[in-house]
Write an enzyme that holds these catalytic residues in place. Structure first.
Site, PDB file in Angstrom:
ATOM      1  N   PRO A 147       1.042  -1.320  -0.004  1.00 20.33           N
ATOM      2  CA  PRO A 147      -0.071  -0.057  -0.358  1.00 20.33           C
ATOM      3  C   PRO A 147       0.951   1.193  -0.196  1.00 20.33           C
ATOM      4  CG  PRO A 147      -1.180  -1.397   1.860  1.00 20.33           C
ATOM      5  CD  PRO A 147       0.577  -2.164   1.038  1.00 20.33           C
ATOM      6  N   GLU A 148       0.030   2.077  -0.789  1.00 19.56           N
ATOM      7  CA  GLU A 148       0.930   3.296  -0.464  1.00 19.56           C
ATOM      8  C   GLU A 148       0.900   4.433   0.492  1.00 19.56           C
ATOM      9  OE1 GLU A 148       2.180   4.833  -4.076  1.00 19.56           O
ATOM     10  OE2 GLU A 148       2.438   2.649  -5.561  1.00 19.56           O
ATOM     11  N   LYS A 189       4.051   4.967   4.791  1.00 22.06           N
ATOM     12  CA  LYS A 189       3.573   3.898   5.114  1.00 22.06           C
ATOM     13  C   LYS A 189       3.233   3.558   5.924  1.00 22.06           C
ATOM     14  CE  LYS A 189       5.279   2.863   0.349  1.00 22.06           C
ATOM     15  NZ  LYS A 189       6.451   2.198  -0.718  1.00 22.06           N
ATOM     16  N   ARG A 215      13.478   8.227  10.790  1.00 23.25           N
ATOM     17  CA  ARG A 215      14.566   7.747   9.628  1.00 23.25           C
ATOM     18  C   ARG A 215      13.913   7.397   8.762  1.00 23.25           C
ATOM     19  NH1 ARG A 215      13.335   2.533  12.905  1.00 23.25           N
ATOM     20  NH2 ARG A 215      11.654   1.573  11.318  1.00 23.25           N
ATOM     21  N   ASN A 240       5.045   2.561  -6.092  1.00 24.71           N
ATOM     22  CA  ASN A 240       4.932   3.266  -7.271  1.00 24.71           C
ATOM     23  C   ASN A 240       4.506   3.753  -8.368  1.00 24.71           C
ATOM     24  OD1 ASN A 240       7.568   1.424  -9.258  1.00 24.71           O
ATOM     25  ND2 ASN A 240       6.642  -0.681  -9.798  1.00 24.71           N
ATOM     26  N   ARG A 267      12.532  -2.929  -8.803  1.00 24.09           N
ATOM     27  CA  ARG A 267      10.954  -2.357  -9.711  1.00 24.09           C
ATOM     28  C   ARG A 267      10.585  -2.282 -10.663  1.00 24.09           C
ATOM     29  NH1 ARG A 267       8.238  -0.708  -4.882  1.00 24.09           N
ATOM     30  NH2 ARG A 267       6.184  -1.331  -6.176  1.00 24.09           N
TER      31      ARG A 267
END
Length: 268
Positions: free
Chosen positions: A2-3, A52, A121, A162, A258
């Site tokens: 999931p984005e 995310k 991070r 993506n 990817r």
């Protein structure tokens, strides 16, 4: 995976359904049982997303951190409860609904400093009001790495996956292989603004739509997109098909493990 818009939608939903009241927390699978026992009956103070990652906040040192990864899912259901099916890592039960979490990469109880270390991070998230796009630009502007790879680096920019990566580069007419340091400040600001708008739309409607009004099926007469991901997009998962703007064949190659989609004509 999931984005970022999906996690922000979940945070909003969980705030609306559970925040401000005691909740029951369980781990039918057992892998989160010790932490669940510490939280069961506590008041959920809030829920927030960063990229995310999802955070359920019960107190300064009681924060549940969830990263869905490739296979994790939340299932939302109205009460009454049902017998758990499958490997439910965490069940959250409120006054009107219950939520089951299955298959996450991370589901862990953190202290405040531990949660802050996770935030630290991650790069700025276009959907957060406290985002600092300058942090991302500082890294992009000095990098030899392609902008396509940089946009997917969660330490540079949080929440972009993506689909948003491919679509924002198409919409801005940028060759995805362009080194970060070859971009000018105005181009970066256009990328950030476009991502913020597209991702906010994703939160609102629950899917990724990136096609401008003049290129929609009802305007151009083309058939609507048929894809399990839903939404109207320009290049994502359209390799070998004609570009919706120029008609050239959408290209595909692999970049950092990817799939990368772009239009060689519109993104020279």
């Amino acid at each position: 995976m999931p984005e970022g818009h999906t996690l922000h939608r979940l945070a909003l939903l969980h705030r609306e359904r559970y925040a401000g009241a005691p909740v029951e927390v369980r781990s039918p699978q057992g892998r989160f049982a010790d932490s669940a026992s510490l939280l069961d009956g506590a008041v959920l103070r809030g829920a927030e997303a960063h990229g995310k990652h999802l955070f359920h906040v019960y107190g300064p040192d009681r924060i549940v951190h969830v990263h869905l990864g490739l296979y994790g899912t939340f299932a939302e259901s109205p009460l009454p409860e049902e017998t758990p099916r499958g490997q439910v890592r965490m069940r959250l039960v409120g006054a009107t609904h219950f939520t089951d979490l299955r298959g996450p990469t991370r589901c862990e109880l953190l202290t405040g400093p531990e949660a802050e270390a996770v935030h630290a991070r991650l790069g700025p998230d276009p959907l957060r009001s406290d985002a600092e796009p300058e942090r991302a630009w500082a890294r992009i502007a000095r990098s030899r790495t392609s902008i396509a790879a940089l946009l997917m680096d969660q330490g540079v920019l949080a929440g972009v996956g993506n689909v948003y990566r491919a679509e924002v580069l198409f919409r801005q007419g940028i060759d995805p292989r362009t080194p970060g340091r070859a971009l000018d400040r105005g181009t970066w600001e256009a990328i950030w603004a476009d991502l913020a708008e597209l991702m906010a739309d994703g939160v609102r409607i629950g899917r990724i739509d990136t096609v401008r009004p003049e290129h929609l099926p009802e305007v151009t007469g083309r058939a609507p997109r048929q894809d399990r991901h839903g939404g109207e997009v320009y290049v994502y998962r359209r390799a070998g098909m004609p570009c919706l703007v120029c008609g050239a064949e959408v290209a595909l190659e692999e970049l950092v493990g990817r799939k990368l989609y772009w239009c060689p004509t519109c993104q020279p």
